[in-house]
Design a protein around this motif. Sequence first.
Motif, PDB file in Angstrom:
ATOM      1  N   LEU A   1       0.838  -1.204   0.000  1.00  0.00           N
ATOM      2  CA  LEU A   1       0.000   0.000   0.000  1.00  0.00           C
ATOM      3  C   LEU A   1       0.876   1.259   0.000  1.00  0.00           C
ATOM      4  CD1 LEU A   1      -2.872   1.271   0.237  1.00  0.00           C
ATOM      5  CD2 LEU A   1      -2.660   1.048   2.720  1.00  0.00           C
ATOM      6  N   LEU A   2       1.907   1.248   0.825  1.00  0.00           N
ATOM      7  CA  LEU A   2       2.786   2.432   0.922  1.00  0.00           C
ATOM      8  C   LEU A   2       3.480   2.712  -0.411  1.00  0.00           C
ATOM      9  CD1 LEU A   2       4.386   1.777   4.442  1.00  0.00           C
ATOM     10  CD2 LEU A   2       2.494   3.329   3.889  1.00  0.00           C
ATOM     11  N   LYS A   3       3.889   1.653  -1.103  1.00  0.00           N
ATOM     12  CA  LYS A   3       4.547   1.855  -2.401  1.00  0.00           C
ATOM     13  C   LYS A   3       3.578   2.470  -3.406  1.00  0.00           C
ATOM     14  CE  LYS A   3       7.687  -2.074  -2.073  1.00  0.00           C
ATOM     15  NZ  LYS A   3       8.019  -3.387  -2.654  1.00  0.00           N
ATOM     16  N   GLU A   4       2.342   1.967  -3.414  1.00  0.00           N
ATOM     17  CA  GLU A   4       1.331   2.522  -4.332  1.00  0.00           C
ATOM     18  C   GLU A   4       1.083   3.997  -4.026  1.00  0.00           C
ATOM     19  OE1 GLU A   4      -0.338   1.285  -6.985  1.00  0.00           O
ATOM     20  OE2 GLU A   4       0.840  -0.561  -6.840  1.00  0.00           O
ATOM     21  N   LEU A   5       1.037   4.321  -2.728  1.00  0.00           N
ATOM     22  CA  LEU A   5       0.778   5.713  -2.341  1.00  0.00           C
ATOM     23  C   LEU A   5       1.975   6.610  -2.661  1.00  0.00           C
ATOM     24  CD1 LEU A   5      -1.198   5.103   0.973  1.00  0.00           C
ATOM     25  CD2 LEU A   5      -2.119   5.974  -1.189  1.00  0.00           C
ATOM     26  N   GLY A   6       3.131   5.993  -2.835  1.00  0.00           N
ATOM     27  CA  GLY A   6       4.298   6.753  -3.277  1.00  0.00           C
ATOM     28  C   GLY A   6       4.133   7.262  -4.694  1.00  0.00           C
ATOM     29  N   MET A   7       3.233   6.637  -5.430  1.00  0.00           N
ATOM     30  CA  MET A   7       3.048   7.053  -6.822  1.00  0.00           C
ATOM     31  C   MET A   7       1.888   8.033  -6.981  1.00  0.00           C
ATOM     32  SD  MET A   7       3.962   3.566  -8.818  1.00  0.00           S
ATOM     33  CE  MET A   7       3.795   2.284  -7.598  1.00  0.00           C
ATOM     34  N   VAL A   8       1.296   8.415  -5.847  1.00  0.00           N
ATOM     35  CA  VAL A   8       0.151   9.317  -5.864  1.00  0.00           C
ATOM     36  C   VAL A   8       0.640  10.751  -5.666  1.00  0.00           C
ATOM     37  CG1 VAL A   8      -1.728   9.976  -4.300  1.00  0.00           C
ATOM     38  CG2 VAL A   8      -1.582   7.635  -5.151  1.00  0.00           C
ATOM     39  N   LYS A   9      -0.015  11.699  -6.291  1.00  0.00           N
ATOM     40  CA  LYS A   9       0.417  13.096  -6.142  1.00  0.00           C
ATOM     41  C   LYS A   9      -0.464  13.838  -5.132  1.00  0.00           C
ATOM     42  CE  LYS A   9       2.924  13.528 -10.409  1.00  0.00           C
ATOM     43  NZ  LYS A   9       3.454  12.220 -10.054  1.00  0.00           N
ATOM     44  N   LYS A  10      -0.745  13.199  -4.024  1.00  0.00           N
ATOM     45  CA  LYS A  10      -1.491  13.846  -2.945  1.00  0.00           C
ATOM     46  C   LYS A  10      -0.819  13.489  -1.628  1.00  0.00           C
ATOM     47  CE  LYS A  10      -5.873  14.764  -4.920  1.00  0.00           C
ATOM     48  NZ  LYS A  10      -7.298  14.760  -4.877  1.00  0.00           N
ATOM     49  N   PRO A  11      -0.993  14.318  -0.602  1.00  0.00           N
ATOM     50  CA  PRO A  11      -0.336  14.009   0.674  1.00  0.00           C
ATOM     51  C   PRO A  11      -0.874  12.744   1.340  1.00  0.00           C
ATOM     52  CG  PRO A  11      -1.434  16.165   0.738  1.00  0.00           C
ATOM     53  CD  PRO A  11      -1.713  15.587  -0.599  1.00  0.00           C
ATOM     54  N   ILE A  12      -0.021  12.153   2.159  1.00  0.00           N
ATOM     55  CA  ILE A  12      -0.341  10.915   2.869  1.00  0.00           C
ATOM     56  C   ILE A  12      -0.231  11.183   4.374  1.00  0.00           C
ATOM     57  CG2 ILE A  12       0.273   8.467   3.159  1.00  0.00           C
ATOM     58  CD1 ILE A  12      -0.386   9.341   0.182  1.00  0.00           C
ATOM     59  N   LEU A  13      -1.298  10.853   5.092  1.00  0.00           N
ATOM     60  CA  LEU A  13      -1.279  10.945   6.555  1.00  0.00           C
ATOM     61  C   LEU A  13      -0.977   9.547   7.079  1.00  0.00           C
ATOM     62  CD1 LEU A  13      -1.784  12.663   9.079  1.00  0.00           C
ATOM     63  CD2 LEU A  13      -4.175  11.968   8.975  1.00  0.00           C
ATOM     64  N   LEU A  14       0.225   9.366   7.595  1.00  0.00           N
ATOM     65  CA  LEU A  14       0.675   8.029   7.987  1.00  0.00           C
ATOM     66  C   LEU A  14       0.570   7.869   9.499  1.00  0.00           C
ATOM     67  CD1 LEU A  14       2.030   5.304   7.278  1.00  0.00           C
ATOM     68  CD2 LEU A  14       4.244   6.475   7.489  1.00  0.00           C
ATOM     69  N   LYS A  15      -0.421   7.089   9.907  1.00  0.00           N
ATOM     70  CA  LYS A  15      -0.586   6.836  11.337  1.00  0.00           C
ATOM     71  C   LYS A  15       0.456   5.828  11.821  1.00  0.00           C
ATOM     72  CE  LYS A  15      -5.038   8.181  12.698  1.00  0.00           C
ATOM     73  NZ  LYS A  15      -6.127   7.721  13.547  1.00  0.00           N
ATOM     74  N   ARG A  16       0.818   5.977  13.073  1.00  0.00           N
ATOM     75  CA  ARG A  16       1.781   5.040  13.645  1.00  0.00           C
ATOM     76  C   ARG A  16       1.087   3.724  13.971  1.00  0.00           C
ATOM     77  NH1 ARG A  16       5.145   6.019  19.234  1.00  0.00           N
ATOM     78  NH2 ARG A  16       6.213   4.004  19.272  1.00  0.00           N
ATOM     79  N   GLY A  17       1.699   2.622  13.600  1.00  0.00           N
ATOM     80  CA  GLY A  17       1.162   1.320  13.971  1.00  0.00           C
ATOM     81  C   GLY A  17       1.119   1.197  15.481  1.00  0.00           C
ATOM     82  N   PHE A  18       0.092   0.533  16.008  1.00  0.00           N
ATOM     83  CA  PHE A  18       0.004   0.510  17.473  1.00  0.00           C
ATOM     84  C   PHE A  18       1.099  -0.335  18.105  1.00  0.00           C
ATOM     85  CE2 PHE A  18      -3.639  -2.116  15.935  1.00  0.00           C
ATOM     86  CZ  PHE A  18      -3.161  -3.372  16.262  1.00  0.00           C
ATOM     87  N   SER A  19       1.779  -1.138  17.290  1.00  0.00           N
ATOM     88  CA  SER A  19       2.952  -1.849  17.804  1.00  0.00           C
ATOM     89  C   SER A  19       4.216  -1.414  17.069  1.00  0.00           C
ATOM     90  CB  SER A  19       2.776  -3.356  17.649  1.00  0.00           C
ATOM     91  OG  SER A  19       1.605  -3.774  18.314  1.00  0.00           O
ATOM     92  N   GLY A  20       4.148  -0.274  16.431  1.00  0.00           N
ATOM     93  CA  GLY A  20       5.284   0.158  15.620  1.00  0.00           C
ATOM     94  C   GLY A  20       6.284   0.997  16.406  1.00  0.00           C
ATOM     95  N   LEU A  21       7.550   0.664  16.242  1.00  0.00           N
ATOM     96  CA  LEU A  21       8.603   1.527  16.803  1.00  0.00           C
ATOM     97  C   LEU A  21       8.625   2.829  16.009  1.00  0.00           C
ATOM     98  CD1 LEU A  21      11.599  -1.010  17.059  1.00  0.00           C
ATOM     99  CD2 LEU A  21      10.045  -0.272  18.897  1.00  0.00           C
ATOM    100  N   VAL A  22       9.111   3.884  16.626  1.00  0.00           N
ATOM    101  CA  VAL A  22       9.245   5.145  15.892  1.00  0.00           C
ATOM    102  C   VAL A  22      10.155   4.940  14.680  1.00  0.00           C
ATOM    103  CG1 VAL A  22      10.118   7.518  16.018  1.00  0.00           C
ATOM    104  CG2 VAL A  22       8.729   6.605  17.887  1.00  0.00           C
ATOM    105  N   SER A  23      11.214   4.153  14.860  1.00  0.00           N
ATOM    106  CA  SER A  23      12.130   3.922  13.725  1.00  0.00           C
ATOM    107  C   SER A  23      11.411   3.221  12.574  1.00  0.00           C
ATOM    108  CB  SER A  23      13.342   3.107  14.181  1.00  0.00           C
ATOM    109  OG  SER A  23      12.913   1.896  14.778  1.00  0.00           O
ATOM    110  N   GLU A  24      10.501   2.270  12.896  1.00  0.00           N
ATOM    111  CA  GLU A  24       9.746   1.574  11.841  1.00  0.00           C
ATOM    112  C   GLU A  24       8.754   2.508  11.155  1.00  0.00           C
ATOM    113  OE1 GLU A  24       9.782  -2.867  13.918  1.00  0.00           O
ATOM    114  OE2 GLU A  24       8.201  -1.442  14.433  1.00  0.00           O
ATOM    115  N   TRP A  25       8.174   3.398  11.945  1.00  0.00           N
ATOM    116  CA  TRP A  25       7.234   4.400  11.418  1.00  0.00           C
ATOM    117  C   TRP A  25       7.960   5.308  10.400  1.00  0.00           C
ATOM    118  CZ3 TRP A  25       5.579   8.779  15.273  1.00  0.00           C
ATOM    119  CH2 TRP A  25       4.404   9.408  14.861  1.00  0.00           C
ATOM    120  N   LEU A  26       9.157   5.732  10.780  1.00  0.00           N
ATOM    121  CA  LEU A  26       9.926   6.598   9.882  1.00  0.00           C
ATOM    122  C   LEU A  26      10.340   5.830   8.621  1.00  0.00           C
ATOM    123  CD1 LEU A  26      12.046   8.551  12.531  1.00  0.00           C
ATOM    124  CD2 LEU A  26      10.160   9.443  11.143  1.00  0.00           C
ATOM    125  N   TYR A  27      10.651   4.525   8.756  1.00  0.00           N
ATOM    126  CA  TYR A  27      10.957   3.728   7.563  1.00  0.00           C
ATOM    127  C   TYR A  27       9.717   3.618   6.669  1.00  0.00           C
ATOM    128  CZ  TYR A  27      15.609   2.102   9.013  1.00  0.00           C
ATOM    129  OH  TYR A  27      16.938   2.021   9.353  1.00  0.00           O
TER     130      TYR A  27
END
Length: 270
Positions: A118-144
């Motif tokens: 999904l993230l790769k597909e949204l990389g090809m979109v020309k609109k902003p993306i609001l990326l919520k943090r996974g509830f078990s996601g490390l900050v480092s994983e969120w930034l990746y």
Amino acid sequence: MTPRTHPVQVGSFTVGGPEFTVIAGPCSIESLEQFLETATFVGEHGAVMLRGGMFKLRTNPSSFQGMGRDAFDIVREVKTRTGLPFVSEVTDPRQIGDFLELVDMFQVGSRNMHNYALLKELGMVKKPILLKRGFSGLVSEWLYSAEYVVKHGNPQVILCERGIRTFETSTRNTFDLNSVAFVKRNSHFPVIADPSHATGATDLVTPMALAAAAAGADGLIVEVHPRPSEALSDGFQALTLPMFKDLMTKLERLLVALDRKPVMTASNSR
Ligand code: PEP
Ligand code: MN
């Protein structure tokens, strides 16, 4: 040295610039009346963008799954009537085509922070993306995850802290405000906070919204419902209309005290 936030343009508004941005609306769009009533009120009281779920990822498969495509005409009408931009969660890459003409920003929900397809597909979109943090996601994983979108061509990413799962069970999630201050210090992405999902309790939303602003968030996304007891999802954390107004009054005062620019409104942004 602290990296400077790169502001992201959403419709006619900027997130991550000097002004604080408030996004508000119901968890789920339920009817034209419910969405229009909420949108009109929050727009008149300082929200600059609307939220509203159409495709819901519910933990229980028997829970309301959202209106889906039946919400599209409602969204068109409410956007026209209020003139406000709209953000909604995309749950499947196959929805992207339909969403393009409807949303001003794509929301990636907590459950999809690790959905790299999904993230790769949204990389090809020309609109902003609001990326919520996974509830078990490390900050480092969120930034990746944010980098996945950027690497595939879309630099317009806004992060959203929405609480994480910890050993603590007194609230729905644990609001990790450290992450807000950390991300502001260590990345260029604007970061907003979601005190609704972070607390899961209506009466805790306002104090924690203010705490997020004090921690340096660029904005908030909050759930609001005209009659929370009738809500088809997340009514237990929805602000009523008067509660939203009260939050905005307190927020304005806090931002002045913090020497930050007040909440951007539809009238002062143009
Ligand atoms: C939502 O914003 O309604 C939502 C489902 O949020 P999250 O993905 O953070 O649970
Ligand atoms: Mn919700």
